[in-house]
Design a protein around this motif. Structure first.
Motif, PDB file in Angstrom:
ATOM      1  N   TYR A 185       1.727  -2.939 -12.092  1.00 23.57           N
ATOM      2  CA  TYR A 185       1.168  -2.185 -10.965  1.00 23.57           C
ATOM      3  C   TYR A 185       0.414  -3.082  -9.987  1.00 23.57           C
ATOM      4  CZ  TYR A 185       2.453   1.649 -13.992  1.00 23.57           C
ATOM      5  OH  TYR A 185       3.172   2.508 -14.790  1.00 23.57           O
ATOM      6  N   ALA A 186       0.076  -4.294 -10.419  1.00 26.02           N
ATOM      7  CA  ALA A 186      -0.554  -5.254  -9.518  1.00 26.02           C
ATOM      8  C   ALA A 186       0.482  -6.088  -8.778  1.00 26.02           C
ATOM      9  CB  ALA A 186      -1.492  -6.173 -10.302  1.00 26.02           C
ATOM     10  N   TYR A 187       1.717  -6.133  -9.298  1.00 29.14           N
ATOM     11  CA  TYR A 187       2.739  -6.975  -8.676  1.00 29.14           C
ATOM     12  C   TYR A 187       3.927  -6.204  -8.135  1.00 29.14           C
ATOM     13  CZ  TYR A 187       0.309 -11.186  -9.820  1.00 29.14           C
ATOM     14  OH  TYR A 187      -0.638 -12.174  -9.840  1.00 29.14           O
ATOM     15  N   ASN A 188       3.985  -4.923  -8.401  1.00 27.49           N
ATOM     16  CA  ASN A 188       5.062  -4.104  -7.846  1.00 27.49           C
ATOM     17  C   ASN A 188       4.436  -2.929  -7.097  1.00 27.49           C
ATOM     18  OD1 ASN A 188       7.207  -2.200  -7.427  1.00 27.49           O
ATOM     19  ND2 ASN A 188       8.392  -3.293  -8.974  1.00 27.49           N
ATOM     20  N   LYS A 189       4.374  -3.067  -5.784  1.00 26.73           N
ATOM     21  CA  LYS A 189       3.701  -2.055  -4.951  1.00 26.73           C
ATOM     22  C   LYS A 189       4.405  -0.709  -5.014  1.00 26.73           C
ATOM     23  CE  LYS A 189       1.735  -5.356  -1.640  1.00 26.73           C
ATOM     24  NZ  LYS A 189       2.199  -6.574  -2.322  1.00 26.73           N
ATOM     25  N   TYR A 190       5.704  -0.700  -5.260  1.00 27.59           N
ATOM     26  CA  TYR A 190       6.427   0.572  -5.339  1.00 27.59           C
ATOM     27  C   TYR A 190       6.032   1.338  -6.605  1.00 27.59           C
ATOM     28  CZ  TYR A 190      10.213   3.961  -5.600  1.00 27.59           C
ATOM     29  OH  TYR A 190      10.936   5.126  -5.688  1.00 27.59           O
ATOM     30  N   GLU A 191       5.933   0.629  -7.725  1.00 28.69           N
ATOM     31  CA  GLU A 191       5.519   1.289  -8.967  1.00 28.69           C
ATOM     32  C   GLU A 191       4.103   1.840  -8.825  1.00 28.69           C
ATOM     33  OE1 GLU A 191       7.402   1.999 -11.543  1.00 28.69           O
ATOM     34  OE2 GLU A 191       9.099   1.045 -10.542  1.00 28.69           O
ATOM     35  N   LEU A 192       3.219   1.069  -8.189  1.00 27.84           N
ATOM     36  CA  LEU A 192       1.848   1.541  -7.958  1.00 27.84           C
ATOM     37  C   LEU A 192       1.849   2.747  -7.031  1.00 27.84           C
ATOM     38  CD1 LEU A 192      -1.246   1.135  -8.226  1.00 27.84           C
ATOM     39  CD2 LEU A 192      -1.108  -0.324  -6.198  1.00 27.84           C
ATOM     40  N   TYR A 193       2.682   2.710  -5.999  1.00 29.12           N
ATOM     41  CA  TYR A 193       2.763   3.822  -5.045  1.00 29.12           C
ATOM     42  C   TYR A 193       3.157   5.116  -5.754  1.00 29.12           C
ATOM     43  CZ  TYR A 193       4.632   6.762  -1.307  1.00 29.12           C
ATOM     44  OH  TYR A 193       4.907   7.813  -0.469  1.00 29.12           O
ATOM     45  N   LYS A 194       4.173   5.040  -6.618  1.00 31.20           N
ATOM     46  CA  LYS A 194       4.629   6.241  -7.330  1.00 31.20           C
ATOM     47  C   LYS A 194       3.508   6.816  -8.201  1.00 31.20           C
ATOM     48  CE  LYS A 194       8.282   4.460  -9.274  1.00 31.20           C
ATOM     49  NZ  LYS A 194       9.517   4.391 -10.121  1.00 31.20           N
ATOM     50  N   ASN A 229       9.020   1.855  15.797  1.00 31.50           N
ATOM     51  CA  ASN A 229       7.691   1.738  16.403  1.00 31.50           C
ATOM     52  C   ASN A 229       6.580   2.206  15.467  1.00 31.50           C
ATOM     53  OD1 ASN A 229       8.310   0.787  19.121  1.00 31.50           O
ATOM     54  ND2 ASN A 229       9.393   2.731  19.333  1.00 31.50           N
ATOM     55  N   ALA A 230       6.934   2.922  14.420  1.00 32.41           N
ATOM     56  CA  ALA A 230       5.903   3.550  13.581  1.00 32.41           C
ATOM     57  C   ALA A 230       5.975   3.114  12.124  1.00 32.41           C
ATOM     58  CB  ALA A 230       6.041   5.077  13.663  1.00 32.41           C
ATOM     59  N   VAL A 231       6.634   1.983  11.836  1.00 30.69           N
ATOM     60  CA  VAL A 231       6.758   1.556  10.450  1.00 30.69           C
ATOM     61  C   VAL A 231       6.451   0.067  10.292  1.00 30.69           C
ATOM     62  CG1 VAL A 231       8.506   3.295   9.907  1.00 30.69           C
ATOM     63  CG2 VAL A 231       9.224   1.011  10.659  1.00 30.69           C
ATOM     64  N   VAL A 232       6.142  -0.297   9.050  1.00 31.03           N
ATOM     65  CA  VAL A 232       6.041  -1.702   8.659  1.00 31.03           C
ATOM     66  C   VAL A 232       6.951  -1.899   7.452  1.00 31.03           C
ATOM     67  CG1 VAL A 232       3.699  -2.031   9.516  1.00 31.03           C
ATOM     68  CG2 VAL A 232       4.052  -1.277   7.162  1.00 31.03           C
ATOM     69  N   LEU A 233       7.352  -3.140   7.226  1.00 36.07           N
ATOM     70  CA  LEU A 233       8.202  -3.462   6.095  1.00 36.07           C
ATOM     71  C   LEU A 233       7.507  -4.496   5.220  1.00 36.07           C
ATOM     72  CD1 LEU A 233      10.149  -3.206   8.861  1.00 36.07           C
ATOM     73  CD2 LEU A 233      11.934  -3.440   7.131  1.00 36.07           C
ATOM     74  N   LYS A 234       7.631  -4.342   3.913  1.00 36.21           N
ATOM     75  CA  LYS A 234       7.052  -5.321   3.004  1.00 36.21           C
ATOM     76  C   LYS A 234       7.822  -5.335   1.694  1.00 36.21           C
ATOM     77  CE  LYS A 234       3.502  -2.178   1.141  1.00 36.21           C
ATOM     78  NZ  LYS A 234       2.056  -1.870   1.106  1.00 36.21           N
ATOM     79  N   SER A 235       7.824  -6.500   1.067  1.00 34.77           N
ATOM     80  CA  SER A 235       8.445  -6.622  -0.242  1.00 34.77           C
ATOM     81  C   SER A 235       7.623  -5.848  -1.269  1.00 34.77           C
ATOM     82  CB  SER A 235       8.529  -8.097  -0.634  1.00 34.77           C
ATOM     83  OG  SER A 235       9.018  -8.230  -1.955  1.00 34.77           O
ATOM     84  N   CYS A 236       8.293  -5.290  -2.255  1.00 32.83           N
ATOM     85  CA  CYS A 236       7.565  -4.603  -3.322  1.00 32.83           C
ATOM     86  C   CYS A 236       6.643  -5.566  -4.062  1.00 32.83           C
ATOM     87  CB  CYS A 236       8.542  -3.974  -4.308  1.00 32.83           C
ATOM     88  SG  CYS A 236       9.446  -2.570  -3.633  1.00 32.83           S
ATOM     89  N   CYS A 237       7.023  -6.841  -4.092  1.00 32.22           N
ATOM     90  CA  CYS A 237       6.212  -7.871  -4.742  1.00 32.22           C
ATOM     91  C   CYS A 237       5.842  -8.919  -3.707  1.00 32.22           C
ATOM     92  CB  CYS A 237       6.980  -8.526  -5.887  1.00 32.22           C
ATOM     93  SG  CYS A 237       7.522  -7.377  -7.165  1.00 32.22           S
TER      94      CYS A 237
END
Length: 396
Positions: free
Chosen positions: A121-130, A161-169
């Motif tokens: 959960y500290a290295y996978n932002k998607y798992e933390l998000y869920k 215009n309303a989004v950002v993109l980032k790697s899950c890790c």
């Protein structure tokens, strides 16, 4: 909301401890605390600053961080020739390596960090998000993209215009190299496709630009139970760069209740810092840092008891002595080195002088006000700061 416990530090025999990672603000905090508890501290990292001159450091192993396998070999060799009470990873790379080579390292010394199952959960932002959604935090995900082909398709469906993109890790070890991925915002489809060409950066999260106040929820937990915490916020500096100063905030009961559920859900064990956006009564979890944070000195000044709990539970493995807890809000911690670098950089940019004047005012207040503190212990560790100054002059 329950009161936070604060703990006294037990008297223990001197132990030899290895810190892995030399991002100097957090590392020097830990080294200083352990030094004053009569421990002997070694540090391993590839930071090119004169750490070996610090009074807190017994020995600094400067290694080559460009090849992780070579760094691992040297680390294991050091562990094999020393009898360390523990290895404490300080930064993200230290935790990644301790996680990746945990069996090899643990054969010589125990590692003080959260359990590997929780570290996801500290290295996978998607798992933390869920998990955060399940615990009542706000939703902001637009799409999860597994590869570049899917990205080409997905970006035709969203308002750029309303989004950002980032790697899950945000950090990975790939092919014996450390890779770091940053958050990206662009209004151009072609720029996005040209930016995300490295397959190791996927999967990506496309998320809404959530507006509000960004705060840190800093805590320590034992088996999913929060033992001590405090909240802080940006005070001055430039967003997106190294923070010059941070300020403690009063408790937010609604937020605490959600965080409590989340920490219990992920069974967190150890230190952590949640990066959170607050917008009215809505809270959005951005990430979890499973390590010491740069402004950790603030925890002492607000009376959180985080270090006392950490040393008792994880360094000394002893029982806890409960004390009364009084957390103070409006306490400002100033990093003098970051302040000076920011002011010098802004000298040639007259439109930034207003922020530099605020920084100078904040530094001045540290002399006269008990609510403002410099992070550096300049007079206690004079040799290091003298050699650090020489180091910077040589680089100029």
């Amino acid at each position: 909301m329950p009161m936070t416990d604060q703990y006294s530090t037990p008297n223990v025999l001197q132990q030899h401890i290895l810190l892995f990672g030399a991002n100097y603000r957090a590392m020097f905090y830990v080294a200083r605390k352990l030094y004053h508890s009569k421990h002997k501290i070694d540090v391993i990292d590839w930071e090119n600053i004169p750490i070996e001159y610090s009074k807190y450091i017994n020995k600094y192993y400067r290694i080559d961080g460009r090849d992780i396998n070579k760094a691992r070999t040297l680390l294991i060799d050091i562990l094999a020739h020393q009898k360390y009470k523990a290895v404490i990873p300080i930064n993200d790379v230290g935790i990644l390596m301790c996680k990746m080579f945990s069996a090899d390292i643990s054969a010589f010394s125990p590692i003080i960090m959260s359990n590997i199952n929780s570290l996801v959960y500290a290295y996978n932002k998607y798992e933390l998000y869920k998990k955060s959604i399940q615990c009542g935090f706000g939703e902001y995900l637009v799409a999860l993209v597994k590869d570049k082909d899917e990205l080409t398709h997905k970006i035709n469906e969203v308002n750029l215009n309303a989004v950002v993109l980032k790697s899950c890790c945000s950090k990975k070890i790939c092919d014996s190299q450390i890779k770091t991925y940053s958050v990206y915002k662009s209004c151009s489809k072609s720029e996005i496709l040209n930016r995300f060409t490295d397959e190791s950066e996927f999967p990506l999260m496309i998320q809404k630009c959530v507006k509000g106040q960004e705060i840190g929820f800093n805590f320590i937990a034992l088996d999913g139970e929060i033992k001590a915490y405090y909240i802080d916020e940006f005070h001055c500096g430039s967003f997106g760069t190294e923070c010059v100063s941070r300020k403690s905030k009063s408790d937010i009961p609604q937020l605490y209740n959600k965080i409590e559920r989340l920490v219990k859900s992920i069974k967190w064990n150890g230190l952590g810092m949640f990066d959170i956006i607050v917008n009215g009564e809505d809270f959005y979890i951005l990430e979890l840092n499973g390590r010491f944070w740069a402004s950790i000195d603030l925890s002492d000044n607000v009376g959180s008891g985080i270090w006392e709990a950490y040393e008792s539970m994880f360094v000394c493995n002893s029982s806890l002595t409960q004390k009364s807890n009084i957390k103070r809000d409006g306490i400002v911690l100033i990093n003098l080195q970051s302040s000076i670098k920011k002011i010098l950089k802004d000298i040639t940019h007259t439109n930034h002088w207003k922020e530099s004047f605020k920084i100078l005012s904040t530094i001045t207040k540290s002399i006269f006000s008990k609510r403002y503190f410099l992070q550096e212990h300049l007079w206690e560790d004079k040799s290091f700061y003298f050699h650090l100054l020489i180091h910077y002059i040589k680089r100029i």
